[in-house]
Design a protein around this motif. Structure first.
Motif, PDB file in Angstrom:
ATOM      1  N   ALA A 169       0.958  -1.304  -0.103  1.00  0.00           N
ATOM      2  CA  ALA A 169       0.026  -0.109   0.002  1.00  0.00           C
ATOM      3  C   ALA A 169       1.030   1.386   0.006  1.00  0.00           C
ATOM      4  N   PHE A 170       0.490   2.430  -0.656  1.00  0.00           N
ATOM      5  CA  PHE A 170       1.020   3.594  -0.690  1.00  0.00           C
ATOM      6  C   PHE A 170       1.041   4.613   0.711  1.00  0.00           C
ATOM      7  N   ASN A 171       2.182   4.682   0.958  1.00  0.00           N
ATOM      8  CA  ASN A 171       2.256   5.574   2.247  1.00  0.00           C
ATOM      9  C   ASN A 171       3.277   6.364   2.418  1.00  0.00           C
ATOM     10  N   LYS A 172       3.384   7.252   3.203  1.00  0.00           N
ATOM     11  CA  LYS A 172       4.554   8.250   3.131  1.00  0.00           C
ATOM     12  C   LYS A 172       5.835   7.351   3.486  1.00  0.00           C
ATOM     13  N   ASN A 173       5.764   6.337   4.239  1.00  0.00           N
ATOM     14  CA  ASN A 173       7.230   5.550   4.278  1.00  0.00           C
ATOM     15  C   ASN A 173       7.390   4.456   3.114  1.00  0.00           C
ATOM     16  N   SER A 174       6.709   4.192   2.336  1.00  0.00           N
ATOM     17  CA  SER A 174       6.897   3.190   1.410  1.00  0.00           C
ATOM     18  C   SER A 174       7.415   3.725   0.217  1.00  0.00           C
ATOM     19  N   GLN A 175       8.440   2.792  -0.403  1.00  0.00           N
ATOM     20  CA  GLN A 175       9.040   3.192  -1.566  1.00  0.00           C
ATOM     21  C   GLN A 175       8.230   2.955  -3.036  1.00  0.00           C
ATOM     22  N   ARG A 176       8.035   3.620  -3.824  1.00  0.00           N
ATOM     23  CA  ARG A 176       7.246   3.349  -5.079  1.00  0.00           C
ATOM     24  C   ARG A 176       8.249   2.478  -5.828  1.00  0.00           C
ATOM     25  N   GLN A 177       7.526   1.609  -6.823  1.00  0.00           N
ATOM     26  CA  GLN A 177       8.228   0.509  -7.657  1.00  0.00           C
ATOM     27  C   GLN A 177       8.725   1.257  -8.998  1.00  0.00           C
ATOM     28  N   THR A 178       9.813   0.796  -9.507  1.00  0.00           N
ATOM     29  CA  THR A 178      10.072   1.388 -10.456  1.00  0.00           C
ATOM     30  C   THR A 178      10.416   0.066 -11.602  1.00  0.00           C
ATOM     31  N   LEU A 179       9.813   0.064 -12.635  1.00  0.00           N
ATOM     32  CA  LEU A 179       9.847  -0.851 -13.747  1.00  0.00           C
ATOM     33  C   LEU A 179      10.570  -0.688 -14.789  1.00  0.00           C
ATOM     34  N   SER A 180      11.602  -1.542 -15.480  1.00  0.00           N
ATOM     35  CA  SER A 180      12.448  -1.393 -16.414  1.00  0.00           C
ATOM     36  C   SER A 180      11.954  -2.124 -17.580  1.00  0.00           C
ATOM     37  N   VAL A 181      11.724  -1.454 -18.700  1.00  0.00           N
ATOM     38  CA  VAL A 181      11.263  -1.947 -19.797  1.00  0.00           C
ATOM     39  C   VAL A 181      12.438  -1.781 -21.014  1.00  0.00           C
ATOM     40  N   PRO A 182      12.815  -2.841 -21.377  1.00  0.00           N
ATOM     41  CA  PRO A 182      13.992  -2.920 -22.402  1.00  0.00           C
ATOM     42  C   PRO A 182      13.499  -2.389 -23.822  1.00  0.00           C
ATOM     43  N   VAL A 183      14.278  -1.659 -24.353  1.00  0.00           N
ATOM     44  CA  VAL A 183      14.270  -1.124 -25.835  1.00  0.00           C
ATOM     45  C   VAL A 183      15.241  -1.569 -26.528  1.00  0.00           C
ATOM     46  N   TYR A 184      15.015  -2.168 -27.916  1.00  0.00           N
ATOM     47  CA  TYR A 184      16.034  -2.489 -28.731  1.00  0.00           C
ATOM     48  C   TYR A 184      15.815  -1.984 -30.191  1.00  0.00           C
ATOM     49  N   ILE A 185      16.604  -1.290 -30.467  1.00  0.00           N
ATOM     50  CA  ILE A 185      16.724  -0.735 -32.033  1.00  0.00           C
ATOM     51  C   ILE A 185      17.952  -0.852 -32.587  1.00  0.00           C
ATOM     52  N   THR A 186      17.810  -1.409 -33.938  1.00  0.00           N
ATOM     53  CA  THR A 186      18.966  -1.846 -34.756  1.00  0.00           C
ATOM     54  C   THR A 186      19.397  -0.687 -35.680  1.00  0.00           C
ATOM     55  N   SER A 187      18.993   0.441 -35.843  1.00  0.00           N
ATOM     56  CA  SER A 187      19.637   1.048 -36.732  1.00  0.00           C
ATOM     57  C   SER A 187      19.723   2.659 -36.124  1.00  0.00           C
ATOM     58  N   ARG A 188      20.478   3.730 -36.513  1.00  0.00           N
ATOM     59  CA  ARG A 188      20.631   4.704 -35.695  1.00  0.00           C
ATOM     60  C   ARG A 188      19.711   5.931 -36.265  1.00  0.00           C
ATOM     61  N   GLY A 189      19.647   6.958 -35.615  1.00  0.00           N
ATOM     62  CA  GLY A 189      18.470   7.896 -35.862  1.00  0.00           C
ATOM     63  C   GLY A 189      17.739   8.330 -34.561  1.00  0.00           C
ATOM     64  N   TYR A 369       4.268   5.005 -38.939  1.00  0.00           N
ATOM     65  CA  TYR A 369       5.346   3.727 -38.909  1.00  0.00           C
ATOM     66  C   TYR A 369       6.635   4.134 -38.084  1.00  0.00           C
ATOM     67  N   SER A 370       6.925   5.162 -37.906  1.00  0.00           N
ATOM     68  CA  SER A 370       8.131   5.564 -36.909  1.00  0.00           C
ATOM     69  C   SER A 370       7.862   5.225 -35.708  1.00  0.00           C
ATOM     70  N   LYS A 371       6.843   5.083 -35.234  1.00  0.00           N
ATOM     71  CA  LYS A 371       6.419   5.013 -33.811  1.00  0.00           C
ATOM     72  C   LYS A 371       6.332   3.636 -33.418  1.00  0.00           C
ATOM     73  N   ILE A 372       6.538   2.324 -34.314  1.00  0.00           N
ATOM     74  CA  ILE A 372       6.608   1.193 -33.881  1.00  0.00           C
ATOM     75  C   ILE A 372       8.167   0.656 -33.687  1.00  0.00           C
ATOM     76  N   ARG A 373       8.523   0.410 -32.566  1.00  0.00           N
ATOM     77  CA  ARG A 373       9.932   0.389 -32.272  1.00  0.00           C
ATOM     78  C   ARG A 373      10.106  -1.000 -31.482  1.00  0.00           C
ATOM     79  N   ALA A 374      11.390  -1.302 -31.197  1.00  0.00           N
ATOM     80  CA  ALA A 374      11.538  -2.767 -30.822  1.00  0.00           C
ATOM     81  C   ALA A 374      12.160  -2.845 -29.241  1.00  0.00           C
ATOM     82  N   VAL A 375      11.887  -3.964 -28.724  1.00  0.00           N
ATOM     83  CA  VAL A 375      12.184  -4.437 -27.377  1.00  0.00           C
ATOM     84  C   VAL A 375      13.149  -5.621 -27.555  1.00  0.00           C
ATOM     85  N   LYS A 376      13.436  -6.153 -26.356  1.00  0.00           N
ATOM     86  CA  LYS A 376      14.362  -7.175 -26.114  1.00  0.00           C
ATOM     87  C   LYS A 376      13.843  -8.380 -26.841  1.00  0.00           C
TER      88      LYS A 376
END
Length: 376
Positions: A169-189, A369-376
């Motif tokens: 439960a969220f309260n003043k003393n609890s630490q919020r969770q951080t989720l890491s989502v991998p992003v993988y792209i194969t060309s520069r830009g 089309y440029s908004k569709i990108r890759a992940v792990k």
């Protein structure tokens, strides 16, 4: 033939993205509600429904009240699970942190910060979240000439991964969770990240709630560093100055050199008053001026563009690690000499976006089309 068959799919996808843009607008922070949540039974849920129907038919056929009661119980569980699954997922709120640049063919990370929901700040979302990028990973980046680079990987776009929620439960003393989502792209830009699909089937796995969120995140993908024939031209800011010479300007940015006996007629601002007050000896300070050295990175224009950019990328990283003052000069790229991490990012950004017209980049983003990108 393949292009003809893929055209209806692209039209449907484009209209679906436009509909999602109206229903779930892009934002760096999302609090889920009725407009942004979709729910359907899972495969296990459909099997459970089929079982309930079969029990009802058998109970009716054989006039077995216990079998009818069991079918009604299964139906009640399905209805209760539907409401509870939706209610649990509707408590989910998340905020995307800025995405740092990374090199192509390497994995970046989109950091998602779990927040208390505005409607239920003390009731967090429970269960395990499943993440995946919405749609196949396609990008078409137009470089100068007719040369283009396209990435397409259905396997990567269908890859999903799960992250369990802490459920505290969220309260003043609890630490919020951080989720890491991998992003993988194969060309520069420079890319706009696609919508991220987030799903949850808590508590019984009979229903799956999901959403497609656009965090309005863009990222610059640096070229892949590689060896190449880079020319390093040495230049000096003042070729007539010696590497170590005395100067009489004490207010300049020159380095302190030594203490000498004070001679009458010397400026008083060169006197070391600390030594005068300490032991009564009059001494004067002398300074040295070091010759400022800079380098300019360049490469033969006849070399392949991607090979040249990869070589300049590696040279940029090495000179930054060596704390050297350097600049870039390659075709349309002209970066004046400087040093530091910010200067390195400026150089890498110029190399990553080289040959990519701004208009072409904006058109590709409008088409979706440029908004569709890759992940792990």
């Amino acid at each position: 033939m393949r292009k003809i068959l893929s055209y209806p799919t692209q039209v449907i996808k484009h209209r679906l993205l436009k509909w999602l843009d109206r229903r779930v607008p892009a934002s760096s922070e999302h609090h889920l509600n009725l407009n942004s949540i979709f729910v359907l039974p899972t495969g296990f849920g459909w099997s459970f429904i089929l079982l309930s129907i079969c029990l009802f038919l058998l109970g009716t056929n054989y006039q077995n009240n216990l079998m009818l009661l069991l079918s009604y119980l299964c139906l009640s569980i399905m209805l209760l699970t539907l409401f509870y699954t939706h209610q649990n997922f509707a408590r989910f709120a998340v905020k995307a942190l800025p995405l740092h640049s990374f090199h192509c063919n390497q994995s970046g990370e989109l950091q998602l910060h779990v927040l208390p929901h505005v409607n239920s700040p003390n009731k967090p979302c429970h269960g395990t979240l499943t993440f995946g990028w919405f749609g196949p990973h396609r990008s078409s980046t137009q470089f100068h000439g007719t040369q283009s680079f396209t990435q397409s990987s259905d396997a990567l776009s269908k890859t999903t991964f799960s992250i369990p929620l802490s459920g505290n439960a969220f309260n003043k003393n609890s630490q919020r969770q951080t989720l890491s989502v991998p992003v993988y792209i194969t060309s520069r830009g420079r890319y706009m990240l696609n919508r991220l699909t987030i799903a949850c089937d808590f508590p019984l796995g009979l229903y799956k709630c999901w959403t497609h969120l656009d965090f309005d995140q863009s990222v610059t993908v640096y070229p892949q560093p590689d060896d190449g024939p880079v020319s390093i031209e040495h230049i000096t800011d003042n070729e007539e100055s010696n590497s170590s010479s005395e100067t009489s300007n004490a207010n300049s940015n020159e380095d302190f050199y030594a203490l000498n006996d004070y001679e009458p007629g010397q400026p008083l601002n060169r006197v070391s008053w600390k030594h005068v007050a300490k032991n009564g000896n009059w001494v004067s300070k002398s300074f040295t001026s070091r010759q400022s050295e800079s380098y300019v990175l360049s490469i033969d224009s006849s070399i392949d563009t991607e090979t040249a950019i990869s070589a300049l990328t590696l040279a940029t990283i090495k000179l930054t690690e060596a704390e050297q003052n350097f600049g870039l000069s390659y075709k349309g790229i002209v970066v004046p000499p400087n040093k530091g991490i910010n200067h390195m990012h400026n150089c890498l950004n110029a190399l990553a976006c080289f040959g990519k017209p701004e208009s072409a980049r904006q058109d590709s983003q409008r088409n979706g089309y440029s908004k569709i990108r890759a992940v792990k």
